[in-house]
Enzyme design. Structure first.
Site, PDB file in Angstrom:
ATOM      1  N   GLU A 107      45.742  41.831  49.379  1.00  0.00           N
ATOM      2  CA  GLU A 107      45.764  39.861  49.029  1.00  0.00           C
ATOM      3  C   GLU A 107      44.310  40.074  48.689  1.00  0.00           C
ATOM      4  OE1 GLU A 107      46.119  38.710  52.885  1.00  0.00           O
ATOM      5  OE2 GLU A 107      48.846  39.196  52.782  1.00  0.00           O
ATOM      6  N   HIS A 117      53.709  31.758  54.055  1.00  0.00           N
ATOM      7  CA  HIS A 117      54.215  32.522  52.754  1.00  0.00           C
ATOM      8  C   HIS A 117      54.737  33.582  53.621  1.00  0.00           C
ATOM      9  CE1 HIS A 117      50.177  33.448  52.081  1.00  0.00           C
ATOM     10  NE2 HIS A 117      50.041  34.212  51.852  1.00  0.00           N
ATOM     11  N   GLU A 174      46.191  32.746  46.886  1.00  0.00           N
ATOM     12  CA  GLU A 174      46.171  33.264  46.954  1.00  0.00           C
ATOM     13  C   GLU A 174      46.808  34.469  46.068  1.00  0.00           C
ATOM     14  OE1 GLU A 174      47.943  35.246  50.654  1.00  0.00           O
ATOM     15  OE2 GLU A 174      48.414  37.371  49.867  1.00  0.00           O
TER      16      GLU A 174
END
Ligand code: NAG
Ligand code: NAG
Ligand code: NAG
Length: 420
Positions: free
Chosen positions: A370, A355, A316
């Protein structure tokens, strides 16, 4: 927190006399480094100690979780963060470009990025790339023109928040339209943006082609191309186009599912079930041309948090557009590291790493992006996974009560409300 110099010195003197001669001597620093508060030190409980050598407290203040990691951090995890403030500016007549590539950030193998500024009328010259390009307007408005391999064309105005996607090889041009300047952020699906053959600028091609060949190709006299500048930057200062919207291709327009333009500025965000903010997913489901580089635009309220989750389909890339955040990235085997973020920071979290992203500011909204090198945004919510597994099993693994597990939410919360 910004404190005027005079006030800082006054506060420093007041604090110093309040805390005694011994402490003042210990912290004596040149005037510019004097601070209103004692500097942050790497001390947590009985562990750590004050730093004795001169220290860059401005950077420490921006990265409190590096200086004083949460006790839950552990193991080894390399750096995952880069700030555009560390990038080299490429200054041009009509604006600037600065990049983040894999040699800046080792985890960025699948992504490179660039911040771009165009003054009004400035033109990012006609070019194409051998990798896919995703773009979002971050300030003002730009005019974008492109032609595909079938000769269909598209000329559009992209306003703040609007997104484009150019598959590799699609030629395009961008012009700044705003009096106060326009900016856009680009993301490419390869970390080595500066490789040879990656960016192909049309003026560079023309000046490296014999005049007789140009004359033959375009059916004009050789004199026509004698005025082409020998060296043209990627941006040139120009005048705003007045014929922009009137170029009609006999082969048709790029529209509907073939459009390179997604008007995100006109699409409503989805409210997160967790009550902590809103988000907008722009991927191949609503923007079919995006074969790679799926995006999720995320707005997190003060104190709220993008929930604990992971993505099954790749690393990401993140860009922090405004606000303050922290994220702990966990990659298994006891390896976890917490990073702080603010405006202008980028990051790349490894493929499948667990995360969260927490807004650490009490008043400011956090806005970040993102990006995934994939056709779709996909994620797994830790809470949803635990809630949809037999609760007595989860309870035994985590050594918590069955009632606790039964209270977990079975739907994704996405962004969870909270206080700092
Ligand atoms: C456009 O793309 C969407 C999503 O991929 C698809 O559902 C739709 O059928 C397509 N429309 C046309 C006209 O091809
Ligand atoms: C947040 O807002 C409150 C109330 O306006 C203010 O007192 C406080 O200083 C602000 N905090 C920060 C970190 O800006
Ligand atoms: C589970 O929690 C209890 C307290 O509720 C504690 O006494 C026990 O040591 C814990 N078990 C493990 C394996 O950590």
């Amino acid at each position: 927190m910004k404190i005027p110099a005079v006030l800082a010195v006054t506060l420093y003197v007041a604090l110093a006399s309040a805390t005694g001669q011994e402490r003042r001597n210990k912290h004596l620093r040149p005037v510019l480094e004097r601070r209103a508060e004692a500097p942050l030190q790497p001390i947590v409980g009985t562990k750590g100690s004050e730093i004795l050598v001169p220290e860059n407290h401005a950077i420490d203040d921006q990265n409190p979780n590096s200086l004083k990691p949460p006790t839950t951090d552990g193991g080894l995890l390399g750096n995952l963060k880069w700030s555009f403030s560390h990038s080299m500016m490429k200054l041009q007549e009509g604006g600037f470009v600065r990049e983040q590539v894999v040699t800046d950030l080792p985890s960025s193998e699948d992504f490179s990025a660039a911040q771009n500024h165009l003054k009004k009328g400035a033109i990012r010259q006609m070019h194409w790339h051998d990798i896919n390009e995703w773009g979002i307007v971050t300030v003002g408005s730009v005019l974008v023109g492109a032609v595909d391999h079938q000769g269909k064309n598209q000329v559009f105005r992209a306003d703040k928040g609007d997104i484009w996607f150019f598959p590799k090889g699609e030629g395009h041009v961008i012009q700044g339209l705003s009096d106060a300047g326009a900016e856009y952020l680009l993301v490419f699906d390869n970390g080595d943006f500066d490789a040879k053959g990656r960016t192909l600028n049309v003026a560079d091609w023309v000046v490296h082609t014999p005049l007789s060949v140009l004359a033959k190709n375009f059916g004009v006299s050789q004199d026509v191309f004698k005025t082409v500048p020998k060296s043209v930057g990627s941006i040139i200062q120009g005048g705003v186009s007045d014929s922009s919207m009137s170029i009609l291709s006999p082969n048709g327009k790029l529209e509907g599912n073939s459009s390179y333009h997604f008007q995100a500025s006109k699409v409503p965000y989805t409210n997160a079930p967790g009550g902590g903010g809103r988000y907008l997913i722009v991927d191949s489901k609503n923007f079919p041309i995006t074969s790679t580089l799926a995006a999720q635009l995320v707005e997190v309220k003060p104190g709220a948090m993008r929930e604990l989750h992971w993505h099954p389909n790749g690393a990401e890339w993140l860009y922090f557009q405004s606000g303050h955040a922290r994220a702990t990235v966990w990659v298994g085997g006891g390896n976890a590291r917490t990073f702080d973020f603010q405006e202008g920071d980028t990051a790349v979290f490894p493929d499948n790493a667990g995360h969260y992203v927490e807004n650490t500011h009490p008043n400011e909204t956090l806005y970040y992006i993102e990006i995934f090198k994939a056709p779709k945004v996909l994620d797994f919510s830790l809470q949803q996974w635990l809630a949809l597994t037999p609760p007595d099993i989860v309870a035994q693994i985590l050594n918590v009560s069955v009632e606790t597990v039964k209270s977990f939410k079975t739907n994704k919360q996405v962004i969870i409300a909270g206080n700092v």
